[in-house]
Write a protein that holds these residues in place. Structure first.
Motif, mmCIF file in Angstrom:
data_model
loop_
_atom_site.group_PDB
_atom_site.id
_atom_site.type_symbol
_atom_site.label_atom_id
_atom_site.label_comp_id
_atom_site.label_asym_id
_atom_site.label_seq_id
_atom_site.Cartn_x
_atom_site.Cartn_y
_atom_site.Cartn_z
ATOM 1 N N UNK A 1 0.856 -1.183 0.000
ATOM 2 C CA UNK A 1 0.000 0.000 0.000
ATOM 3 C C UNK A 1 0.890 1.230 0.000
ATOM 4 N N UNK A 2 0.298 2.344 -0.352
ATOM 5 C CA UNK A 2 0.965 3.627 -0.146
ATOM 6 C C UNK A 2 0.117 4.404 0.851
ATOM 7 N N UNK A 3 0.776 5.142 1.700
ATOM 8 C CA UNK A 3 0.040 5.923 2.703
ATOM 9 C C UNK A 3 -0.961 6.843 2.023
ATOM 10 N N UNK A 4 -0.560 7.410 0.911
ATOM 11 C CA UNK A 4 -1.423 8.356 0.203
ATOM 12 C C UNK A 4 -2.718 7.695 -0.237
ATOM 13 N N UNK A 5 -2.624 6.474 -0.795
ATOM 14 C CA UNK A 5 -3.824 5.761 -1.237
ATOM 15 C C UNK A 5 -4.756 5.479 -0.070
ATOM 16 N N UNK A 6 -4.192 5.073 1.062
ATOM 17 C CA UNK A 6 -5.027 4.773 2.228
ATOM 18 C C UNK A 6 -5.693 6.053 2.746
ATOM 19 N N UNK A 7 -4.933 7.157 2.834
ATOM 20 C CA UNK A 7 -5.500 8.418 3.326
ATOM 21 C C UNK A 7 -6.606 8.906 2.391
ATOM 22 N N UNK A 8 -6.394 8.771 1.082
ATOM 23 C CA UNK A 8 -7.419 9.182 0.117
ATOM 24 C C UNK A 8 -8.657 8.297 0.235
ATOM 25 N N UNK A 9 -8.449 7.011 0.496
ATOM 26 C CA UNK A 9 -9.579 6.095 0.665
ATOM 27 C C UNK A 9 -10.432 6.505 1.866
ATOM 28 N N UNK A 10 -9.760 6.887 2.972
ATOM 29 C CA UNK A 10 -10.496 7.354 4.153
ATOM 30 C C UNK A 10 -11.219 8.661 3.834
#
Length: 863
Positions: free
Chosen positions: A214-223
């Motif tokens: 995962x990338x932190x950015x993808x997870x933050x955008x998902x949230x």
């Protein structure tokens, strides 16, 4: 497994250069070049991930080539050493055949090294594309489908987690659900996420899938996407800026964020910045396979370990999967329960099997045939006949994530039978003999091996079965589905790491006996004598183990079958079968490092000392004593001797050759001489069995000698006097200063000491564990001495005639565990023990009169 094989061969080459330098006369340069190439291979293998290798046919082929070179070199060197030992050195050194083979291997290694260098160039140019031969980046794994239908057995689990979510905290609370692959962590989290109370209580509910990659950015955008509409401008922000946006939107909400499938501590460190620390109404629910992640995310709350389904829950889930309803034809129930029992409470296994049988619903007769076929081989349907390979895929995720040094340790569990309770003492010494344990200058190999095991346990790949009294793991177990994975992944068609021999329907073996010529490790747990009777030949087999349930004498005509078949063995565990004679051929297995045997004789011959590489020797005998003629001081790698009866050691001149010795037991009192014990200055475990009076009378074999053992931690004193130990009861104990100074654990049995002598044991300042087995102490009354046991943590009392015991919390200030067994006359357990803060475990076996006082102590501890 290639990296472990390379490391072992490097050690083998080093040993060859140091101890058998004459053997490589004339080919020293080639050996040095081979060592250099092996170091290059090792660096590459440690740098590649298992996923990269799986996704690249080129890398798979390269790893196979490395393994072929390594295995060929091992075989030549090991055979070389054996032949040299059995032939006159001068004549043998003139024989050029082995040198020619060594030269050939060095050239092969050189060719492989050139390919490895090209891979390094590729790594330097474009490391991200290494895992794919067509240059594309690896595909991101899709989130697991959150199961909503046929959810069985999670009501109590969900209620407990929901209770945690209702608690008020001073900052956002992190709750973790952990468990082995396929146990249903995501399913439970989904059930909680959809719960009516949770939906009402948490207006902001967010589900985010993390996964290994995962990338932190993808997870933050998902949230963020589940909070607001995400614009293109937001996508262009940095990770930290998007995390700040998430934190701002969660600052005042009562939120629940489910983070599904978190794999590592570092992952949590990257993601936690998105959660506002000042919002005490916030909750984060993590699912993970790794206990270490859960504890790292919240050190103030223990993770919730998801349990396995019980038999009734398993049976219900199976019916729902097959029929989409709880009803099942009565004539199929017995077969259905047999099938679910083999799934051992693992929901994913039940779902897979249920799905396969659900597609075969037809006439009752055909269903009965299908179910009977599946019941005979559930593991086959889970591993080979499931077109989606669901079990294998989900376990492979955990396996691929393992560090390289843990992979061979995990696959090795495939060597043990189904549902086998594995003694940890045995397991880690087999690992060491196999060369899986890396040397660490700070701690012993045994301690390193225990750390490896703890890591596998924390990753929920190994289950703890029993604990030792000192808090360590005594026995462990692996789920059958994980064992099947180990056998498949480690089989000859993939890693060529291990192979299990099983009987076929036609009376033969699967795989065929002739196919084991390339096998490295072999296990067989049934029809063993039939297997040996066909004269197998495994010139490359390094380990041969048998854990058959049947104990029987080994026929004389099978006595030499093992040594004839497997000449390069390192590990031999053949304890279910009793040797009535040890044939001289056994002493030609010079590479043996671990031996476990049963004997129907009472002597271990002197020639055993020829096996100079042995590290661990386990010997059981049907005799009451064992006379060891072999001089173990000549076996310069020797670390552990374990026997089931009192063993007498030869009296030889003192030397420093026993410095590696760590375990010695059981040995007779007359072997506890200055000469014997001086050869074992680093001994950690000692067991003495026999007529203990002779040890305590200060003769040539004297207890005084034990005080020299300043590293000894565990001591067993078993007063074994046949037929009646009471005829040789002890009249007292030596003064405390005669005991080993670092003694932490002491076991006494059949010593018939009076309770007044307990004051000596109370004076042992480092004593943490005291086990008083049957009739260790006798007498109706025990008043604990004023000095007490200041550091004792575990106390076990076995069969005794004790009636009254007087003690308080001051006498045992650090006690945490008390076990009473067969104390049938004991009236009460001292109530004062309830005042000990650390005291939390009280167990009674056949101690009925004291049960009422035990209940009072339990109630007092709850208050």
């Amino acid at each position: 497994m290639a990296d472990a094989a390379v490391e072992f061969l490097l050690g083998n080459l080093k040993d060859l250069v140091i101890r058998h330098h004459a053997l490589i006369s004339g080919v020293e340069n080639e050996v040095d070049k081979l060592r250099g190439d092996l170091s290059l291979f090792q660096a590459l293998l440690r740098g590649l991930t298992k996923k990269q290798i799986r996704e690249s046919e080129y890398l798979q082929d390269l790893v196979r080539q490395i393994l072929n070179v390594v295995y060929e070199a091992e075989d030549v060197i090991d055979a070389y050493v054996i032949e040299a030992a059995n032939t006159k050195w001068k004549n043998y050194i003139r024989t050029f055949y082995p040198r020619d083979r060594l030269l050939k291997i060095a050239r092969q290694a050189e060719n492989v090294a050139a390919q490895v260098q090209r891979v390094y160039s590729l790594l330097n140019i474009n490391a991200g594309n290494l895992g794919s031969t067509d240059g594309r980046s690896p595909q991101k794994r899709e989130p697991q489908r959150v199961r909503k239908d046929n959810v069985v057995g999670f009501e109590d689990e969900a209620a407990k987690i929901i209770g945690y979510l209702r608690e008020e905290r001073e900052e956002p609370d992190v709750i973790s659900i952990i468990g082995m692959p396929g146990l249903g962590k995501t399913t439970l989290a989904g059930k909680i996420f959809r719960d009516a109370y949770i939906q009402y209580e948490f207006h902001t509910r967010i589900w985010v899938y993390v996964s290994q990659e995962f990338t932190s950015k993808d997870v933050f955008l998902d949230i963020l996407r589940q909070l607001i509409t995400v614009t293109e401008d937001m996508r262009r922000l940095s990770d930290e800026e998007i995390a700040k946006l998430v934190s701002d939107h969660l600052e005042t909400d009562k939120f629940l964020v489910v983070m599904d499938d978190v794999w590592a501590d570092a992952d949590w460190d990257k993601l936690k910045i998105a959660f506002p620390r000042g919002n005490k109404m916030g909750k984060v629910l993590i699912t993970s396979r790794n206990e270490e992640v859960a504890r790292y995310a919240n050190r103030n709350r223990a993770p919730h370990m998801l349990r396995f389904l019980n038999p009734e829950e398993s049976w219900l889930l199976f019916r729902l999967e097959v029929f989409s309803k709880p009803e099942c034809p009565p004539e199929l129930e017995n077969l259905g329960r047999l099938i679910t029992a083999q799934c051992d409470g693992l929901p994913l296994a039940i779902v897979v099997i249920g799905g396969i049988l659900g597609k075969q619903i037809s006439t009752p007769d055909k269903m009965n045939i299908a179910w009977e076929r599946v019941s005979k081989s559930v593991s086959t349907y889970l591993t080979e006949l499931d077109p989606e390979k669901r079990m294998e895929k989900i376990i492979a995720l955990s396996y691929d994530k393992l560090p390289s040094h843990l992979r061979p340790c995990f696959l090795y569990f495939g060597m043990f039978p189904e549902d086998f309770e594995i003694p940890v003492w045995k397991l880690i010494r087999m690992w060491i003999a196999e060369g899986f344990i890396q040397q660490n200058p700070e701690i012993s190999m045994e301690e390193t091996a225990e750390i490896y095991l703890e890591d596998l346990i924390k990753r929920n790949l190994v289950r703890v079965e029993k604990m030792r009294s000192d808090g360590g793991v005594k026995t462990c177990r692996i789920h059958d589905m994980l064992r099947d994975f180990c056998k498949t992944e480690g089989g000859m068609e993939r890693e060529n790491f291990l192979q299990e021999m099983k009987t076929s329907s036609d009376g033969g073996f699967i795989p065929s006996v002739c196919s084991i010529k390339e096998c490295r490790r072999l296990c067989i747990h049934s029809n063993v004598l039939d297997f040996l009777s066909v004269k197998p030949c495994g010139p490359r087999v390094r380990s041969f183990v048998c854990f058959s349930k049947d104990e029987t004498d080994l026929p004389l005509d099978r006595n030499t079958a093992i040594t004839a078949a497997f000449k390069l063995l390192r590990v031999l565990d053949f304890r279910p079968f009793k040797f009535s004679k040890i044939h001289s051929d056994l002493y030609q297995l010079l590479h043996l490092r671990y031996i476990s045997l049963s004997l129907s004789i009472g002597v271990l011959p002197a020639h055993f000392s020829k096996l100079f590489n042995v590290q661990t020797l386990i010997v059981d005998t049907s005799y009451r004593t064992l006379d060891i003629k072999a001089d173990i001081s000549k076996m310069n790698q020797f670390r552990h001797l374990k026997t089931n009866v009192s063993a007498t050691l030869p009296q030889t001149k003192s030397s420093n050759e026993g410095e590696k010795l760590r375990t010695l037991g059981l040995i007779s009192p007359k072997s506890c001489t200055k000469e014997v014990l001086d050869r074992a200055p680093n001994l950690k475990k000692l067991g003495i069995c026999g007529k203990l009076v002779s040890l305590l009378e200060g003769n040539s074999a004297s207890f005084d000698c034990l005080q020299r053992l300043d590293k000894l931690e565990k001591l067993k004193l078993l007063n074994d006097v046949f037929p009646d130990p009471s005829t040789s009861k002890l009249h007292g104990l030596p003064p405390c200063y005669n005991f080993p100074p670092m003694l932490r654990s002491l076991t006494l049995s059949d010593t018939f000491l009076h309770w007044t002598h307990m004051s000596v044991l109370g004076s042992l300042q480092n004593l943490r564990v005291l086990k008083l087995k049957d009739r260790a102490f006798v007498g109706k009354y025990w008043e604990t001495a004023a000095s007490g046991f200041s550091h004792l943590e575990v106390l076990q009392i076995g069969r005794t005639d004790l009636v009254t015991w007087s003690a308080s919390d001051n006498h045992f200030p650090r006690l945490r565990c008390l076990e009473l067994k067969n104390c049938e006359e004991l009236q009460d357990i001292p109530f004062g023990l309830a005042g000990i803060k650390s005291f939390h475990e009280l167990t009674l076996h056949y101690t009925k009169y004291a049960a009422a006082s035990a209940k009072k102590i339990h109630e007092a501890k709850k208050e």
